[in-house]
Design an enzyme around this catalytic site. Structure first.
Site, PDB file in Angstrom:
ATOM      1  N   PHE A 116       0.961  -1.187   0.141  1.00  0.00           N
ATOM      2  CA  PHE A 116       0.105  -0.016  -0.012  1.00  0.00           C
ATOM      3  C   PHE A 116       0.786   1.144   0.039  1.00  0.00           C
ATOM      4  O   PHE A 116       1.803   1.299   0.736  1.00  0.00           O
ATOM      5  CB  PHE A 116      -0.975  -0.062   1.262  1.00  0.00           C
ATOM      6  CG  PHE A 116      -2.124   1.127   1.428  1.00  0.00           C
ATOM      7  CD1 PHE A 116      -2.898   0.907   0.887  1.00  0.00           C
ATOM      8  CD2 PHE A 116      -1.543   2.112   2.083  1.00  0.00           C
ATOM      9  CE1 PHE A 116      -3.944   2.141   0.966  1.00  0.00           C
ATOM     10  CE2 PHE A 116      -2.266   3.241   2.395  1.00  0.00           C
ATOM     11  CZ  PHE A 116      -3.833   3.120   1.995  1.00  0.00           C
TER      12      PHE A 116
ATOM     13  N   ASN B  74      -3.455   2.081  10.863  1.00  0.00           N
ATOM     14  CA  ASN B  74      -4.089   2.365   9.914  1.00  0.00           C
ATOM     15  C   ASN B  74      -4.499   1.179   9.249  1.00  0.00           C
ATOM     16  O   ASN B  74      -3.945   0.506   8.234  1.00  0.00           O
ATOM     17  CB  ASN B  74      -3.424   3.021   8.934  1.00  0.00           C
ATOM     18  CG  ASN B  74      -4.071   3.648   7.597  1.00  0.00           C
ATOM     19  OD1 ASN B  74      -5.138   3.408   7.419  1.00  0.00           O
ATOM     20  ND2 ASN B  74      -3.487   3.908   6.612  1.00  0.00           N
ATOM     21  N   PRO B  75      -5.566   0.400   9.610  1.00  0.00           N
ATOM     22  CA  PRO B  75      -6.035  -0.860   9.035  1.00  0.00           C
ATOM     23  C   PRO B  75      -6.694  -0.732   7.707  1.00  0.00           C
ATOM     24  O   PRO B  75      -7.413   0.406   7.548  1.00  0.00           O
ATOM     25  CB  PRO B  75      -6.933  -1.427  10.216  1.00  0.00           C
ATOM     26  CG  PRO B  75      -7.582  -0.138  10.726  1.00  0.00           C
ATOM     27  CD  PRO B  75      -6.692   0.878  10.573  1.00  0.00           C
TER      28      PRO B  75
HETATM   29  C1  LIG Z   1      -4.672   0.667   4.827  1.00  0.00           C
HETATM   30  S1  LIG Z   1      -2.978  -0.327   4.602  1.00  0.00           S
HETATM   31  C2  LIG Z   1      -1.926   0.823   5.639  1.00  0.00           C
HETATM   32  C3  LIG Z   1      -0.706   0.255   5.683  1.00  0.00           C
HETATM   33  C4  LIG Z   1       0.145   1.392   6.428  1.00  0.00           C
HETATM   34  N1  LIG Z   1      -0.092   1.463   7.812  1.00  0.00           N
HETATM   35  C5  LIG Z   1      -0.022   2.873   5.994  1.00  0.00           C
HETATM   36  O1  LIG Z   1      -0.711   3.689   6.572  1.00  0.00           O
HETATM   37  O2  LIG Z   1       0.471   3.323   4.796  1.00  0.00           O
HETATM   38  C6  LIG Z   1      -3.428  -1.403   5.556  1.00  0.00           C
HETATM   39  C7  LIG Z   1      -2.179  -2.536   5.870  1.00  0.00           C
HETATM   40  O3  LIG Z   1      -2.774  -3.747   6.785  1.00  0.00           O
HETATM   41  C8  LIG Z   1      -2.501  -5.118   6.244  1.00  0.00           C
HETATM   42  N2  LIG Z   1      -3.293  -5.956   7.044  1.00  0.00           N
HETATM   43  C9  LIG Z   1      -4.647  -6.464   6.456  1.00  0.00           C
HETATM   44  N3  LIG Z   1      -5.235  -7.109   7.526  1.00  0.00           N
HETATM   45  C10 LIG Z   1      -4.150  -7.369   8.328  1.00  0.00           C
HETATM   46  C11 LIG Z   1      -4.186  -8.200   9.581  1.00  0.00           C
HETATM   47  N4  LIG Z   1      -5.274  -8.954  10.162  1.00  0.00           N
HETATM   48  N5  LIG Z   1      -3.011  -8.078  10.512  1.00  0.00           N
HETATM   49  C12 LIG Z   1      -2.084  -7.324  10.054  1.00  0.00           C
HETATM   50  N6  LIG Z   1      -1.995  -6.663   8.892  1.00  0.00           N
HETATM   51  C13 LIG Z   1      -3.008  -6.402   8.135  1.00  0.00           C
HETATM   52  C14 LIG Z   1      -2.478  -4.818   4.774  1.00  0.00           C
HETATM   53  O4  LIG Z   1      -1.554  -5.757   4.061  1.00  0.00           O
HETATM   54  C15 LIG Z   1      -1.736  -3.575   4.564  1.00  0.00           C
HETATM   55  O5  LIG Z   1      -0.701  -3.323   4.403  1.00  0.00           O
END
Ligand SMILES: C[S@@+](CC[C@H](N)C(=O)[O-])C[C@H]1O[C@@H](n2cnc3c(N)ncnc32)[C@H](O)[C@@H]1O
Length: 282
Positions: free
Chosen positions: A92, A186-187
């Site tokens: 992302f 930031n999920p």
């Molecule tokens: C919206 S992106 C945000 C990435 C980063 N925090 C940013 O702000 O640029 C959400 C991230 O959460 C990860 N993700 C999704 N589900 C997850 C989970 N259950 N546990 C950990 N990471 C997860 C995704 O792969 C992605 O990299």
């Protein structure tokens, strides 16, 4: 490269629907030429023309950008607060609005505090935090192995001491339950079934980074908040980004969890509600 040529590239990108065509034209030329944007602007003013090989490289970059490949995938980097991060397919691209989470996370953290980022992607948040506050112990977790590899690469390139684990946020850091001062996240939060308008997002950001796992997009954020409640010490703080339409629904969902006091929502610079803070009730 003179004004006319930049204008030509800008027009081509505008025709392809690129929202900031002149900015992208200059950024792509800077990348093709191996120069900074300021140097390209100077060359533009002086009417200086780049060598033929640079112009060839620029043409293929512009062709790709016209098909809506993200600018950051073409240049290979993006800026986030004071750091530069490598990005590309499989991770992302950090957004400017997420920078606010770092300010919210750093407010009132005591010297030497413990901060955890859940869902770290490229590592933008924990790496910026560690760069700005080297006294803090900072850890992060990411589910997707591809994104995790980008985060580790960024950590190593920046030389910052941040432990980045690969796994699910919902069960992360069993060794740190009840000990954490700040959890930031930031999920993924886009409602399942919603199709992002921008092709750069729809076709290039990984799905796992976008969709929140339910019709309202809140299943994963609420699960992540529940894990944060387990990880935080009493009076520890949660900072979480959300969509602008979730400024009421996410605080309501956290109120229902029963673990939180002082739930507050925060607007970004354009006055849209984009982040929540809450304190772990004792
Ligand atoms: C919206 S992106 C945000 C990435 C980063 N925090 C940013 O702000 O640029 C959400 C991230 O959460 C990860 N993700 C999704 N589900 C997850 C989970 N259950 N546990 C950990 N990471 C997860 C995704 O792969 C992605 O990299």
């Amino acid at each position: 490269m003179g004004h006319d040529e930049i204008r030509e590239v800008t027009a081509r990108l505008a025709e392809a629907g690129i929202p900031s065509p002149e900015h992208d034209a200059v950024a792509l030329l800077a990348h093709a030429w191996g120069r900074s944007v300021a140097e390209v602007r100077h060359a533009q003013v002086m009417g200086r023309t780049p060598p033929a090989d640079v112009r060839d490289r620029l043409t293929s970059l512009v062709d790709a950008r016209a098909t809506r490949v993200p600018l950051q995938h073409l240049t290979g980097v993006t800026g986030f607060r004071g750091i530069e991060l490598a990005v590309g397919p499989g991770v992302f691209i950090p957004r400017p609005e997420t920078e606010m989470l770092v300010d919210l996370a750093l407010a009132d953290v005591a010297h030497g505090g413990l901060v955890i980022d859940l869902c770290t992607g490229s590592g933008a948040i924990p790496l910026a935090i560690k760069q700005e506050r080297p006294d803090l112990t900072v850890l992060a977790v990411e589910l997707d192995p591809m994104a995790h590899a980008w985060a580790e690469r960024n950590r190593d390139q920046l030389g910052l001491e941040v432990e980045i684990r690969c796994g699910a946020a919902q069960s992360a850091f069993p060794d740190l339950v009840g000990l954490v001062d700040v959890v930031v996240s930031n999920p993924p939060y886009i409602p399942v079934g919603m199709v992002p308008i921008d092709p750069e997002v729809r076709d290039h950001d990984p799905e796992v980074a976008l969709f929140g796992g339910s019709d309202d997009g809140l299943r994963i954020p609420v699960e992540v908040a529940a894990r944060a409640a387990e990880l935080l010490r009493p009076e520890g703080r949660l900072v979480m980004e959300h969509a602008d339409v979730q400024g009421d629904s996410l605080p309501r969902a956290l109120t229902r969890q029963g673990h939180w006091a002082d739930i507050q929502d925060h607007c970004d610079l354009t006055e849209r509600p984009r982040a929540l803070t809450a304190v772990r009730a004792p």
